[in-house]
Design a protein around this motif. Structure first.
Motif, mmCIF file in Angstrom:
data_model
loop_
_atom_site.group_PDB
_atom_site.id
_atom_site.type_symbol
_atom_site.label_atom_id
_atom_site.label_comp_id
_atom_site.label_asym_id
_atom_site.label_seq_id
_atom_site.Cartn_x
_atom_site.Cartn_y
_atom_site.Cartn_z
ATOM 1 N N THR A 175 0.874 -1.298 0.177
ATOM 2 C CA THR A 175 0.003 -0.019 -0.026
ATOM 3 C C THR A 175 0.848 1.215 -0.025
ATOM 4 O O THR A 175 1.674 1.381 0.925
ATOM 5 N N LEU A 176 0.756 2.063 -0.987
ATOM 6 C CA LEU A 176 1.536 3.234 -1.255
ATOM 7 C C LEU A 176 0.477 4.494 -1.279
ATOM 8 O O LEU A 176 -0.353 4.554 -1.909
ATOM 9 N N ALA A 177 0.708 5.409 -0.264
ATOM 10 C CA ALA A 177 -0.308 6.540 -0.448
ATOM 11 C C ALA A 177 -1.654 6.063 -0.197
ATOM 12 O O ALA A 177 -2.757 6.588 -0.710
ATOM 13 N N GLY A 178 -1.818 4.844 0.316
ATOM 14 C CA GLY A 178 -3.273 4.571 0.564
ATOM 15 C C GLY A 178 -3.807 3.701 -0.445
ATOM 16 O O GLY A 178 -4.978 3.201 -0.608
ATOM 17 N N ILE A 179 -2.893 3.401 -1.723
ATOM 18 C CA ILE A 179 -3.329 2.803 -2.943
ATOM 19 C C ILE A 179 -2.488 1.461 -2.906
ATOM 20 O O ILE A 179 -1.376 1.099 -2.732
ATOM 21 N N PRO A 180 -3.361 0.270 -3.327
ATOM 22 C CA PRO A 180 -2.718 -1.003 -3.465
ATOM 23 C C PRO A 180 -1.803 -1.123 -4.715
ATOM 24 O O PRO A 180 -2.421 -0.716 -5.885
ATOM 25 N N VAL A 181 -0.642 -1.621 -4.529
ATOM 26 C CA VAL A 181 0.198 -1.384 -5.817
ATOM 27 C C VAL A 181 1.055 -2.744 -5.677
ATOM 28 O O VAL A 181 1.430 -3.121 -4.589
ATOM 29 N N ARG A 182 1.170 -3.272 -6.994
ATOM 30 C CA ARG A 182 2.230 -4.376 -6.824
ATOM 31 C C ARG A 182 3.496 -3.800 -7.296
ATOM 32 O O ARG A 182 3.735 -3.198 -8.265
ATOM 33 N N VAL A 183 4.613 -4.011 -6.427
ATOM 34 C CA VAL A 183 5.945 -3.553 -6.324
ATOM 35 C C VAL A 183 7.000 -4.499 -6.914
ATOM 36 O O VAL A 183 6.923 -5.552 -6.058
ATOM 37 N N ALA A 184 7.720 -4.297 -7.958
ATOM 38 C CA ALA A 184 8.605 -5.254 -8.158
ATOM 39 C C ALA A 184 10.021 -4.675 -8.439
ATOM 40 O O ALA A 184 10.256 -3.440 -8.905
ATOM 41 N N VAL A 185 11.041 -5.500 -8.008
ATOM 42 C CA VAL A 185 12.464 -4.962 -7.912
ATOM 43 C C VAL A 185 12.876 -5.002 -9.399
ATOM 44 O O VAL A 185 12.694 -6.093 -10.255
ATOM 45 N N GLY A 186 13.328 -3.905 -9.926
ATOM 46 C CA GLY A 186 13.801 -3.749 -11.217
ATOM 47 C C GLY A 186 13.162 -2.640 -12.029
ATOM 48 O O GLY A 186 12.203 -2.641 -12.032
ATOM 49 N N SER A 187 14.206 -2.217 -12.802
ATOM 50 C CA SER A 187 13.836 -0.789 -13.729
ATOM 51 C C SER A 187 13.578 -1.163 -15.068
ATOM 52 O O SER A 187 13.061 -0.161 -15.848
ATOM 53 N N GLY A 188 14.045 -2.245 -15.506
ATOM 54 C CA GLY A 188 13.861 -2.562 -16.995
ATOM 55 C C GLY A 188 15.137 -1.961 -17.687
ATOM 56 O O GLY A 188 15.263 -2.532 -18.848
ATOM 57 N N VAL A 189 15.968 -1.460 -17.016
ATOM 58 C CA VAL A 189 17.506 -1.371 -17.379
ATOM 59 C C VAL A 189 18.375 -1.652 -16.180
ATOM 60 O O VAL A 189 18.137 -1.849 -14.992
ATOM 61 N N ALA A 190 19.782 -1.417 -16.599
ATOM 62 C CA ALA A 190 20.670 -1.731 -15.643
ATOM 63 C C ALA A 190 21.013 -0.638 -14.487
ATOM 64 O O ALA A 190 22.214 -0.380 -14.225
ATOM 65 N N ILE A 191 19.839 -0.376 -14.116
ATOM 66 C CA ILE A 191 19.863 0.697 -12.877
ATOM 67 C C ILE A 191 18.798 0.574 -11.830
ATOM 68 O O ILE A 191 18.087 -0.053 -12.235
ATOM 69 N N ALA A 192 19.377 0.659 -10.622
ATOM 70 C CA ALA A 192 18.466 0.316 -9.434
ATOM 71 C C ALA A 192 16.949 1.044 -9.617
ATOM 72 O O ALA A 192 17.134 2.125 -10.258
ATOM 73 N N GLY A 193 16.116 0.459 -9.316
ATOM 74 C CA GLY A 193 14.665 0.805 -9.419
ATOM 75 C C GLY A 193 13.571 -0.044 -9.282
ATOM 76 O O GLY A 193 13.892 -1.296 -8.958
ATOM 77 N N TYR A 194 12.458 0.202 -9.461
ATOM 78 C CA TYR A 194 11.068 -0.647 -9.072
ATOM 79 C C TYR A 194 10.228 -0.356 -10.306
ATOM 80 O O TYR A 194 9.900 0.680 -10.580
ATOM 81 N N THR A 195 9.368 -1.570 -10.363
ATOM 82 C CA THR A 195 8.518 -1.429 -11.342
ATOM 83 C C THR A 195 6.910 -1.520 -10.745
ATOM 84 O O THR A 195 6.851 -2.384 -9.888
ATOM 85 N N LEU A 196 6.320 -0.539 -10.795
ATOM 86 C CA LEU A 196 4.859 -0.626 -10.168
ATOM 87 C C LEU A 196 3.803 -0.918 -10.959
ATOM 88 O O LEU A 196 3.510 -0.234 -12.048
ATOM 89 N N ILE A 197 2.996 -1.637 -10.592
ATOM 90 C CA ILE A 197 1.622 -1.939 -11.068
ATOM 91 C C ILE A 197 0.454 -1.781 -10.383
ATOM 92 O O ILE A 197 0.342 -2.264 -9.476
ATOM 93 N N VAL A 198 -0.701 -1.155 -11.150
ATOM 94 C CA VAL A 198 -1.572 -0.381 -10.159
ATOM 95 C C VAL A 198 -2.898 -0.603 -11.143
ATOM 96 O O VAL A 198 -3.013 -0.740 -12.242
ATOM 97 N N ALA A 199 -4.025 -0.669 -10.623
ATOM 98 C CA ALA A 199 -5.429 -0.480 -11.236
ATOM 99 C C ALA A 199 -5.373 0.846 -11.951
ATOM 100 O O ALA A 199 -5.085 1.781 -11.528
ATOM 101 N N ALA A 200 -5.975 0.813 -13.169
ATOM 102 C CA ALA A 200 -6.020 1.898 -14.000
ATOM 103 C C ALA A 200 -6.691 3.034 -13.152
ATOM 104 O O ALA A 200 -6.483 4.111 -13.446
ATOM 105 N N ASP A 201 -8.073 2.698 -12.642
ATOM 106 C CA ASP A 201 -8.554 3.892 -12.119
ATOM 107 C C ASP A 201 -7.866 4.686 -11.035
ATOM 108 O O ASP A 201 -8.288 5.707 -10.327
#
Length: 354
Positions: free
Chosen positions: A176-202
């Motif tokens: 839960t981020l800022a009151g919103i359910p979010v799927r958070v995954a390790v990895g940015s899609g490139v070779a730099i630290a980061g995270y990928t977040l998937i959330v409901a469209a609305d």
């Protein structure tokens, strides 16, 4: 379903690209390109990947099915794990690079922009009568963002989430981020630290706003393209085509060499066993702008082809496939049309046989 997000981005200065054939518009720039690149290297940048495809693969045979259809290992993986994998043809030519997230009752695939329908049709060809596999395009139902940069974990923590900073690539959980359910995954899609977040469209617009308020610098497609070329992430239509295989693209991390049969396995196994990778993906620092498709030469002899180019703050940069034999030793300089080039190693890819 994503209009509220686009309206919010436009109000904050985003310049949108014209809608393509699929009717999707994307932010090209937020008029902050230099700041965004700096944030990706030293702070945190926020890239909207909502136009990327998302496929839900469900039912009881889902892991076995993906195990047999793509290059990485799926059987035995547990919910919360993730990995990169490549869809290939029977001769191991590349279709797309995807990231897979194992859920409790499904696998969520994050695929390249506009590739979801093609890949669903491709997979559907291999679902037989007895197979318990269901494919759903959930691109419009969800949104995806990526945090890129060393300060990404701090943004998650400030918004009330855990950073997952000690977890393996692809590890994910719902937070839960800022009151919103979010799927958070390790990895940015490139070779730099980061995270990928998937959330409901609305809830995408609210999440975007919350991230920006915590100093994540919005990144447009122009900067992402510069970043992915400098990092060496291959994309369909350029580096991922039926002219190339995953080993030539340097995607060794996506290939399981001991998992048994799958589409394209015989070709990949032979290339590995006999060290038969005939060309490799390299970065090129160019003296001038050159169009993709331009031949690359050494001492007047063609040794490869340029596949992508971009203008960066450090000059023109490109990606090119080069014949392996021409890289023994690596030439000090190459000729690319009317420009000269210096080869650059790419963080996202590997040239080493495991």
């Amino acid at each position: 379903m994503h209009q509220a997000l686009r309206d919010q981005q436009t109000a904050s200065g985003a310049q949108l690209a014209p809608a393509g054939e699929n009717g999707v518009t994307i932010p090209l720039t937020f008029d902050n390109d230099a700041a965004t690149l700096q944030a990706a290297q030293n702070g945190v940048a926020l890239y909207d990947r909502t136009h990327w495809g998302r496929i839900r693969v469900s039912d009881s045979d889902r892991l076995r099915f993906l195990h047999n259809q793509t290059t990485n290992r799926f059987e035995g993986r547990q919910p919360g794990e993730g990995c990169d994998t490549v869809f290939v043809t029977s001769t191991a030519r590349t279709l797309d690079l995807a990231t897979a997230y194992m859920l409790e009752d499904a696998v969520l695939l994050l695929v390249s922009p506009g590739k979801q329908a093609e890949l669903i049709a491709w997979m559907d060809r291999y679902i037989f009568f007895a197979d318990k596999v269901k494919l759903d395009d959930i691109t419009t139902e969800t949104a995806a963002f990526t945090l890129v940069g060393p300060e990404s974990a701090k943004v998650l923590e400030v918004l009330g989430g855990t950073s997952l900073s000690d977890e393996a690539y692809g590890t994910h959980q719902e937070i839960t981020l800022a009151g919103i359910p979010v799927r958070v995954a390790v990895g940015s899609g490139v070779a730099i630290a980061g995270y990928t977040l998937i959330v409901a469209a609305d809830q995408a617009a609210d999440l975007w706003q919350a991230l920006v308020e915590k100093d994540a610098v919005p990144m447009g497609e122009t900067v992402w393209e510069s970043l992915r070329i400098s990092q060496g992430r291959p994309v369909p239509g350029h580096e991922l085509t039926e002219d190339f295989n995953p080993l030539e693209a340097g995607l060794w991390h996506t290939v399981s060499l001991d998992k048994g049969c799958y589409i394209g396995q015989e070709t990949i196994a032979r290339l590995h066993t006999y060290r038969g990778v005939k060309q490799q993906l390299w970065g090129v620092a160019l003296s001038a702008a050159v169009e993709p498709g331009t031949p690359v030469a050494v001492d007047g002899q063609k040794v490869g082809v340029l596949t992508s180019t971009v203008k960066t703050t450090e000059g023109d940069r490109g990606l090119a496939y080069l014949r392996t034999k021409a890289l023994e030793p690596v030439p000090e300089q190459v000729q690319v049309g009317d420009a000269t080039g210096t080869l650059i190693a790419l963080p996202f890819v590997s040239h080493d046989y495991p």
